[in-house]
Design a protein around this motif. Structure first.
Motif, PDB file in Angstrom:
ATOM      1  N   ILE A 276       0.978  -0.796   4.246  1.00 60.74           N
ATOM      2  CA  ILE A 276       1.387  -0.303   5.778  1.00 60.74           C
ATOM      3  C   ILE A 276       3.048  -0.773   5.826  1.00 60.74           C
ATOM      4  CG2 ILE A 276       1.219  -1.343   7.976  1.00 60.74           C
ATOM      5  CD1 ILE A 276      -1.679  -1.820   7.271  1.00 60.74           C
ATOM      6  N   LYS A 277       3.303  -1.882   5.259  1.00 60.75           N
ATOM      7  CA  LYS A 277       4.575  -2.073   5.112  1.00 60.75           C
ATOM      8  C   LYS A 277       5.483  -1.223   4.452  1.00 60.75           C
ATOM      9  CE  LYS A 277       3.885  -7.240   5.296  1.00 60.75           C
ATOM     10  NZ  LYS A 277       4.073  -8.433   4.675  1.00 60.75           N
ATOM     11  N   HIS A 278       4.875  -0.632   3.384  1.00 54.93           N
ATOM     12  CA  HIS A 278       5.959   0.413   2.493  1.00 54.93           C
ATOM     13  C   HIS A 278       5.820   1.571   3.295  1.00 54.93           C
ATOM     14  CE1 HIS A 278       6.244   2.798  -1.573  1.00 54.93           C
ATOM     15  NE2 HIS A 278       7.236   2.810  -0.777  1.00 54.93           N
ATOM     16  N   LEU A 279       4.817   2.127   3.913  1.00 53.95           N
ATOM     17  CA  LEU A 279       4.697   3.401   4.630  1.00 53.95           C
ATOM     18  C   LEU A 279       5.972   3.034   6.043  1.00 53.95           C
ATOM     19  CD1 LEU A 279       1.247   4.045   4.877  1.00 53.95           C
ATOM     20  CD2 LEU A 279       2.908   5.451   3.782  1.00 53.95           C
ATOM     21  N   SER A 280       5.850   1.948   6.578  1.00 55.17           N
ATOM     22  CA  SER A 280       6.661   1.677   7.743  1.00 55.17           C
ATOM     23  C   SER A 280       8.102   1.744   7.272  1.00 55.17           C
ATOM     24  CB  SER A 280       6.471   0.290   8.569  1.00 55.17           C
ATOM     25  OG  SER A 280       7.038  -0.287   9.392  1.00 55.17           O
ATOM     26  N   ALA A 281       8.325   1.036   6.119  1.00 54.10           N
ATOM     27  CA  ALA A 281       9.776   1.211   5.545  1.00 54.10           C
ATOM     28  C   ALA A 281      10.159   2.522   5.267  1.00 54.10           C
ATOM     29  CB  ALA A 281       9.758   0.380   4.302  1.00 54.10           C
ATOM     30  N   LEU A 282       9.424   3.352   4.952  1.00 51.03           N
ATOM     31  CA  LEU A 282       9.840   4.748   4.732  1.00 51.03           C
ATOM     32  C   LEU A 282       9.767   5.725   5.798  1.00 51.03           C
ATOM     33  CD1 LEU A 282       7.295   5.678   1.614  1.00 51.03           C
ATOM     34  CD2 LEU A 282       9.864   5.520   1.362  1.00 51.03           C
ATOM     35  N   GLY A 283       9.558   4.964   7.138  1.00 48.77           N
ATOM     36  CA  GLY A 283       9.838   5.758   8.407  1.00 48.77           C
ATOM     37  C   GLY A 283       8.619   6.334   9.051  1.00 48.77           C
ATOM     38  N   PRO A 422      -2.991   4.674  -6.838  1.00 49.81           N
ATOM     39  CA  PRO A 422      -3.249   3.372  -7.444  1.00 49.81           C
ATOM     40  C   PRO A 422      -1.890   2.398  -7.057  1.00 49.81           C
ATOM     41  CG  PRO A 422      -2.337   4.720  -9.112  1.00 49.81           C
ATOM     42  CD  PRO A 422      -2.688   5.788  -7.712  1.00 49.81           C
ATOM     43  N   LEU A 423      -2.184   2.146  -5.897  1.00 53.32           N
ATOM     44  CA  LEU A 423      -0.877   1.360  -5.119  1.00 53.32           C
ATOM     45  C   LEU A 423      -1.040  -0.261  -5.233  1.00 53.32           C
ATOM     46  CD1 LEU A 423      -0.665   3.484  -2.002  1.00 53.32           C
ATOM     47  CD2 LEU A 423       0.590   3.457  -3.960  1.00 53.32           C
ATOM     48  N   GLY A 424      -2.034  -0.837  -6.043  1.00 48.56           N
ATOM     49  CA  GLY A 424      -1.989  -2.207  -6.109  1.00 48.56           C
ATOM     50  C   GLY A 424      -2.751  -2.756  -7.087  1.00 48.56           C
ATOM     51  N   ARG A 448       2.317  15.796  -0.573  1.00 47.03           N
ATOM     52  CA  ARG A 448       3.786  15.165  -0.224  1.00 47.03           C
ATOM     53  C   ARG A 448       3.855  13.782  -0.274  1.00 47.03           C
ATOM     54  NH1 ARG A 448       3.683  20.097   2.665  1.00 47.03           N
ATOM     55  NH2 ARG A 448       3.559  18.978   4.737  1.00 47.03           N
ATOM     56  N   LEU A 449       2.958  13.245   0.440  1.00 49.49           N
ATOM     57  CA  LEU A 449       2.864  11.791   0.556  1.00 49.49           C
ATOM     58  C   LEU A 449       2.883  11.109  -0.600  1.00 49.49           C
ATOM     59  CD1 LEU A 449       3.377   9.268   2.537  1.00 49.49           C
ATOM     60  CD2 LEU A 449       0.570   9.811   3.057  1.00 49.49           C
ATOM     61  N   ALA A 450       1.723  11.608  -1.434  1.00 48.50           N
ATOM     62  CA  ALA A 450       1.585  10.965  -2.659  1.00 48.50           C
ATOM     63  C   ALA A 450       2.953  10.802  -3.623  1.00 48.50           C
ATOM     64  CB  ALA A 450       0.450  11.638  -3.273  1.00 48.50           C
ATOM     65  N   SER A 451       3.668  12.089  -3.600  1.00 47.18           N
ATOM     66  CA  SER A 451       4.632  12.139  -4.245  1.00 47.18           C
ATOM     67  C   SER A 451       5.808  11.281  -3.845  1.00 47.18           C
ATOM     68  CB  SER A 451       5.136  13.623  -4.313  1.00 47.18           C
ATOM     69  OG  SER A 451       6.461  13.910  -5.238  1.00 47.18           O
ATOM     70  N   GLU A 454       4.802   7.713  -5.131  1.00 45.35           N
ATOM     71  CA  GLU A 454       4.741   7.724  -6.421  1.00 45.35           C
ATOM     72  C   GLU A 454       6.224   7.443  -6.935  1.00 45.35           C
ATOM     73  OE1 GLU A 454       3.162  10.171 -10.142  1.00 45.35           O
ATOM     74  OE2 GLU A 454       4.078  11.388  -8.790  1.00 45.35           O
ATOM     75  N   GLN A 455       7.284   7.996  -6.079  1.00 45.38           N
ATOM     76  CA  GLN A 455       8.698   7.820  -6.345  1.00 45.38           C
ATOM     77  C   GLN A 455       9.080   6.571  -5.955  1.00 45.38           C
ATOM     78  OE1 GLN A 455      11.032  11.346  -5.224  1.00 45.38           O
ATOM     79  NE2 GLN A 455       9.383  12.656  -5.375  1.00 45.38           N
ATOM     80  N   THR A 456       8.669   5.967  -4.753  1.00 45.95           N
ATOM     81  CA  THR A 456       9.212   4.728  -4.357  1.00 45.95           C
ATOM     82  C   THR A 456       8.530   3.584  -4.761  1.00 45.95           C
ATOM     83  OG1 THR A 456       7.790   5.103  -2.182  1.00 45.95           O
ATOM     84  CG2 THR A 456      10.170   5.984  -2.320  1.00 45.95           C
ATOM     85  N   SER A 457       7.226   3.633  -5.200  1.00 42.70           N
ATOM     86  CA  SER A 457       6.435   2.573  -5.828  1.00 42.70           C
ATOM     87  C   SER A 457       5.796   2.966  -7.120  1.00 42.70           C
ATOM     88  CB  SER A 457       5.306   2.135  -4.682  1.00 42.70           C
ATOM     89  OG  SER A 457       4.644   1.212  -5.142  1.00 42.70           O
TER      90      SER A 457
END
Length: 466
Positions: A276-283, A422-424, A448-451, A454-457
């Motif tokens: 949730i925090k990661h998605l929020s940081a991505l806008g 695989p985010l955690g 698109r979201l998965a990509s 994958e790039q940011t985490s």
């Protein structure tokens, strides 16, 4: 791999030899591959060499494993994870999806283990034994595509075919730390024997290490199959091209509560908060959502369809054998399902199909407000081997199963695409997946979201210790 084949850097024989070497090194430990078809693969490579087609196709030379469940390769046996089918005759035809991968250049060389008829979220059977999780050999690899997920996590192949009728791609992907995309209903073919699985609840695709490879195989496998009354219209451009596109600012709904009511284990709750925090940081915009779905209606319809399908499959086999299936043929939970389905009427099946449609419509309405729905894949971490096996009393099985499929079955009944990423990781070194669901036909949004994630985490450097 396919680029190295086309450039001449490697040969298809090199890749097959490497895959077999890795198989020999790790499969005795994990038991992910239950049938090897090396002769088939070598004959296929010889035919391509003579025809001059060895370097053709988007999957040129890529070694491929596929699931031993309702999926066929001409001249080989499909056991469906059951002793009842282990001596069945070799298939006369190859399943359409495997044929498409092969036409794109892939090289099938074996099958991956599945539980009996795919009826549980672990990969254990009396027919083939236990498939072990490459991250911890005492743990389950998930199911029912646990053999495929374990094979990818252990590095035998980069991609393996999988099917999903209640979470069977996404659950093992989460447990094994790989990517698992369940496509929209009718996105990929189910023939040639049958054109849909479980009224469309069961679909096929792959598990993989990278978003790119999941998109590549979806491009190779999707599309209408001759004879099928239904299909999901393809995009105007390949899915691999979607990975270069910005997902934009997405409206993300967060679902925290499982439809079974099972609580989230701490590592899963923590990964959800991190995501949730990661998605929020991505806008992206996030909002809490409680789904208005009656779990009794959902699981009742799903169970009615699965029970009837398995009963029909067993009865067909009994007719061929000229005898009734016995306790030596079928596992305990399978026999209970068989008994429970005996009283199913035509009206029950008709109403189950109506429930699929009504729940699908309810879910589609959510995507008027949101682009994707975020939830855990499972409420619990991967269990130890034995807890979810089909060879146990019904009451103990149901008690252990509550935390495994409470999030995933919904997308099977409703038809939407959903992906496990695989985010955690838990404190004790087990992978944790998060699930994203989109509207029907929305695989492009998910990819698109998965990509982006994958790039940011990045997760590529996390490798199973096996």
């Amino acid at each position: 791999m396919s680029e190295a084949i086309r450039s001449g850097e490697l040969s298809p024989e090199d890749l097959l030899t490497a895959a077999l070497a890795r198989y020999n090194a790790v499969n005795p430990k994990i038991q992910a591959v239950n049938m090897l078809h090396e002769t088939y693969a070598r004959n296929l490579l010889a035919q391509r060499r003579v025809a001059g087609t060895s370097s053709q196709g988007a999957l040129a030379g890529v070694p491929l494993l596929f699931k031993d469940l309702n999926t066929t390769l001409q001249g080989t046996i499909t056991s469906n994870g059951s002793r009842l089918f282990k001596d069945s005759p070799p298939a006369e035809r190859t399943s359409t999806l495997i044929a498409r991968y092969q036409q794109a250049g892939a090289v099938p060389f074996g099958k991956t283990a599945a539980p009996e008829f795919g009826l549980t979220t672990t990969t254990e059977s009396l027919a083939w034994g236990q498939t072990h999780n490459p991250w911890n050999l005492a743990m389950s690899a998930g199911g029912s595509s646990g053999g495929s997920a374990a094979a990818v996590a252990a590095g035998i192949v980069p991609v393996a075919h999988a099917t999903d009728g209640g979470g069977s791609i996404r659950i093992p992907a989460s447990y094994c730390g790989v990517i698992g995309l369940k496509p929209s209903r009718y996105r990929t073919p189910s023939g040639p024997q049958h054109f849909e699985g479980l009224f469309g609840a069961s679909v096929a695709n792959v598990v993989s290490r990278t978003v790119r490879d999941s998109a590549l195989f979806l491009d190779a496998g999707q599309g209408h199959e001759t004879g099928s009354a239904y299909w999901c219209a393809p995009l105007e451009r390949p899915y691999v091209d979607e990975l270069q596109r910005d997902p934009g600012k997405l409206r993300v709904a967060v679902v925290r509560r499982s439809l079974t009511g099972a609580p989230l284990e701490s590592a899963i709750a923590a990964t959800l908060e991190q995501t949730i925090k990661h998605l929020s940081a991505l806008g992206h915009e996030l909002d809490e959502l409680t789904l208005n779905i009656d779990p009794r209606q959902l699981f009742g319809a799903h169970g009615t369809v699965i029970g009837t399908a398995v009963r029909a499959q067993i009865q067909d086999r009994e007719q061929v054998l000229g005898r009734a299936a016995t306790a030596q043929d079928l596992e305990q939970i399978t026999r209970v399902n068989l008994e429970r389905s005996q009283g199913t009427r035509g009206e029950d099946l008709y109403r189950a199909r109506q429930t699929f449609e009504s729940i699908g419509a309810t879910m589609e309405q959510q995507f008027d407000r949101y682009d994707v729905i975020l939830s855990p894949v499972t409420g619990s971490l991967t269990p130890t081997l034995g807890l979810l096996s089909l060879d146990q009393p019904w009451d103990s099985y149901v008690g252990h199963a509550m935390g495994s499929a409470g999030f995933t079955v919904l997308a099977n009944v409703s038809g939407q695409p959903a992906i496990s990423l695989p985010l955690g990781m838990s404190d004790n070194g087990l992978p944790v997946g998060m699930m994203f669901t989109a509207r029907l036909g929305g695989e492009d949004v998910l990819l698109r979201l998965a990509s982006q994630l994958e790039q940011t985490s990045p997760w590529a450097d996390r490798r199973a210790p096996v």
